[in-house]
Design a protein around this motif. Sequence first.
Motif, PDB file in Angstrom:
ATOM      1  N   LEU A  22       0.817  -1.212   0.000  1.00  0.00           N
ATOM      2  CA  LEU A  22       0.000   0.000   0.000  1.00  0.00           C
ATOM      3  C   LEU A  22       0.857   1.271   0.000  1.00  0.00           C
ATOM      4  CD1 LEU A  22      -2.737  -1.180   2.501  1.00  0.00           C
ATOM      5  CD2 LEU A  22      -2.967  -0.914   0.022  1.00  0.00           C
ATOM      6  N   MET A  23       1.846   1.317   0.862  1.00  0.00           N
ATOM      7  CA  MET A  23       2.660   2.527   0.964  1.00  0.00           C
ATOM      8  C   MET A  23       3.499   2.751  -0.292  1.00  0.00           C
ATOM      9  SD  MET A  23       1.738   3.955   3.671  1.00  0.00           S
ATOM     10  CE  MET A  23       2.923   5.277   3.570  1.00  0.00           C
ATOM     11  N   SER A  24       4.046   1.699  -0.878  1.00  0.00           N
ATOM     12  CA  SER A  24       4.839   1.883  -2.096  1.00  0.00           C
ATOM     13  C   SER A  24       3.957   2.364  -3.240  1.00  0.00           C
ATOM     14  CB  SER A  24       5.565   0.590  -2.478  1.00  0.00           C
ATOM     15  OG  SER A  24       4.636  -0.435  -2.793  1.00  0.00           O
ATOM     16  N   GLY A  25       2.715   1.904  -3.276  1.00  0.00           N
ATOM     17  CA  GLY A  25       1.783   2.399  -4.298  1.00  0.00           C
ATOM     18  C   GLY A  25       1.503   3.874  -4.144  1.00  0.00           C
ATOM     19  N   VAL A  26       1.234   4.293  -2.923  1.00  0.00           N
ATOM     20  CA  VAL A  26       0.949   5.706  -2.659  1.00  0.00           C
ATOM     21  C   VAL A  26       2.168   6.568  -2.962  1.00  0.00           C
ATOM     22  CG1 VAL A  26       0.428   7.376  -0.831  1.00  0.00           C
ATOM     23  CG2 VAL A  26      -0.849   5.222  -0.959  1.00  0.00           C
ATOM     24  N   ILE A  27       3.309   6.172  -2.465  1.00  0.00           N
ATOM     25  CA  ILE A  27       4.531   6.964  -2.670  1.00  0.00           C
ATOM     26  C   ILE A  27       4.935   6.978  -4.144  1.00  0.00           C
ATOM     27  CG2 ILE A  27       6.993   7.170  -2.082  1.00  0.00           C
ATOM     28  CD1 ILE A  27       5.001   7.927   0.188  1.00  0.00           C
ATOM     29  N   LEU A  39       2.872   0.407 -13.146  1.00  0.00           N
ATOM     30  CA  LEU A  39       2.876  -0.894 -12.456  1.00  0.00           C
ATOM     31  C   LEU A  39       4.294  -1.436 -12.291  1.00  0.00           C
ATOM     32  CD1 LEU A  39      -0.274  -2.659 -13.921  1.00  0.00           C
ATOM     33  CD2 LEU A  39       0.000  -1.522 -11.707  1.00  0.00           C
ATOM     34  N   LYS A  40       5.149  -1.214 -13.269  1.00  0.00           N
ATOM     35  CA  LYS A  40       6.550  -1.638 -13.159  1.00  0.00           C
ATOM     36  C   LYS A  40       7.262  -0.849 -12.051  1.00  0.00           C
ATOM     37  CE  LYS A  40      10.772  -2.215 -15.801  1.00  0.00           C
ATOM     38  NZ  LYS A  40      11.437  -2.070 -17.097  1.00  0.00           N
ATOM     39  N   VAL A  41       7.037   0.460 -12.036  1.00  0.00           N
ATOM     40  CA  VAL A  41       7.636   1.317 -11.003  1.00  0.00           C
ATOM     41  C   VAL A  41       7.144   0.884  -9.628  1.00  0.00           C
ATOM     42  CG1 VAL A  41       7.676   3.679 -10.080  1.00  0.00           C
ATOM     43  CG2 VAL A  41       7.963   3.287 -12.539  1.00  0.00           C
ATOM     44  N   TRP A  42       5.823   0.663  -9.515  1.00  0.00           N
ATOM     45  CA  TRP A  42       5.233   0.259  -8.238  1.00  0.00           C
ATOM     46  C   TRP A  42       5.771  -1.093  -7.792  1.00  0.00           C
ATOM     47  CZ3 TRP A  42      -0.783  -0.314  -7.387  1.00  0.00           C
ATOM     48  CH2 TRP A  42      -1.030  -0.605  -6.038  1.00  0.00           C
ATOM     49  N   PHE A  43       5.830  -2.063  -8.699  1.00  0.00           N
ATOM     50  CA  PHE A  43       6.325  -3.391  -8.321  1.00  0.00           C
ATOM     51  C   PHE A  43       7.757  -3.304  -7.820  1.00  0.00           C
ATOM     52  CE2 PHE A  43       8.478  -7.405  -9.094  1.00  0.00           C
ATOM     53  CZ  PHE A  43       7.656  -8.264  -8.377  1.00  0.00           C
ATOM     54  N   HIS A  44       8.591  -2.546  -8.506  1.00  0.00           N
ATOM     55  CA  HIS A  44       9.986  -2.402  -8.063  1.00  0.00           C
ATOM     56  C   HIS A  44      10.054  -1.764  -6.675  1.00  0.00           C
ATOM     57  CE1 HIS A  44      13.977  -0.496  -7.787  1.00  0.00           C
ATOM     58  NE2 HIS A  44      14.363  -1.646  -8.302  1.00  0.00           N
ATOM     59  N   ALA A  49      10.707  -2.388  -0.848  1.00  0.00           N
ATOM     60  CA  ALA A  49      10.171  -2.072   0.483  1.00  0.00           C
ATOM     61  C   ALA A  49       9.877  -3.339   1.274  1.00  0.00           C
ATOM     62  CB  ALA A  49       8.898  -1.234   0.339  1.00  0.00           C
ATOM     63  N   PHE A  50       9.324  -4.360   0.618  1.00  0.00           N
ATOM     64  CA  PHE A  50       8.987  -5.596   1.322  1.00  0.00           C
ATOM     65  C   PHE A  50      10.229  -6.296   1.851  1.00  0.00           C
ATOM     66  CE2 PHE A  50       8.395 -10.209   1.321  1.00  0.00           C
ATOM     67  CZ  PHE A  50       7.444 -10.310   2.327  1.00  0.00           C
ATOM     68  N   VAL A  51      11.262  -6.367   1.030  1.00  0.00           N
ATOM     69  CA  VAL A  51      12.502  -7.039   1.441  1.00  0.00           C
ATOM     70  C   VAL A  51      13.101  -6.360   2.671  1.00  0.00           C
ATOM     71  CG1 VAL A  51      14.892  -7.491   0.714  1.00  0.00           C
ATOM     72  CG2 VAL A  51      12.994  -8.007  -0.828  1.00  0.00           C
ATOM     73  N   ILE A  52      12.928  -5.061   2.775  1.00  0.00           N
ATOM     74  CA  ILE A  52      13.429  -4.319   3.932  1.00  0.00           C
ATOM     75  C   ILE A  52      12.447  -4.409   5.099  1.00  0.00           C
ATOM     76  CG2 ILE A  52      13.997  -1.996   4.773  1.00  0.00           C
ATOM     77  CD1 ILE A  52      14.985  -1.453   1.838  1.00  0.00           C
TER      78      ILE A  52
END
Length: 81
Positions: A22-27, A39-44, A49-52
């Motif tokens: 959610l946060m990576s999508g918003v940011i 979608l590519k930018v968001w997935f990256h 973010a998830f790995v961290i």
Amino acid sequence: MFHPRHQHILFAFFMALFMSFLMSGVISYMNVGLPENFLKVWFHAWWTAFVIAFPIVLFVAPMVRRIVNKLVRAVEHPHHS
């Protein structure tokens, strides 16, 4: 199903998954708008973010539980007369 002793790992996994998603999508939206490759930018951004976030949640969740337990008082049941 999972053994109860794995509850903290499952909690951390799903908390990190949903919050980072959610946060990576918003940011991402705030930073780049809605380009064709959004979608590519968001997935990256999400994967990074998830790995961290996952190990951080594993580390931070016990401290947060202790803080919340100190701030929340046990509910006292009124005496019935």
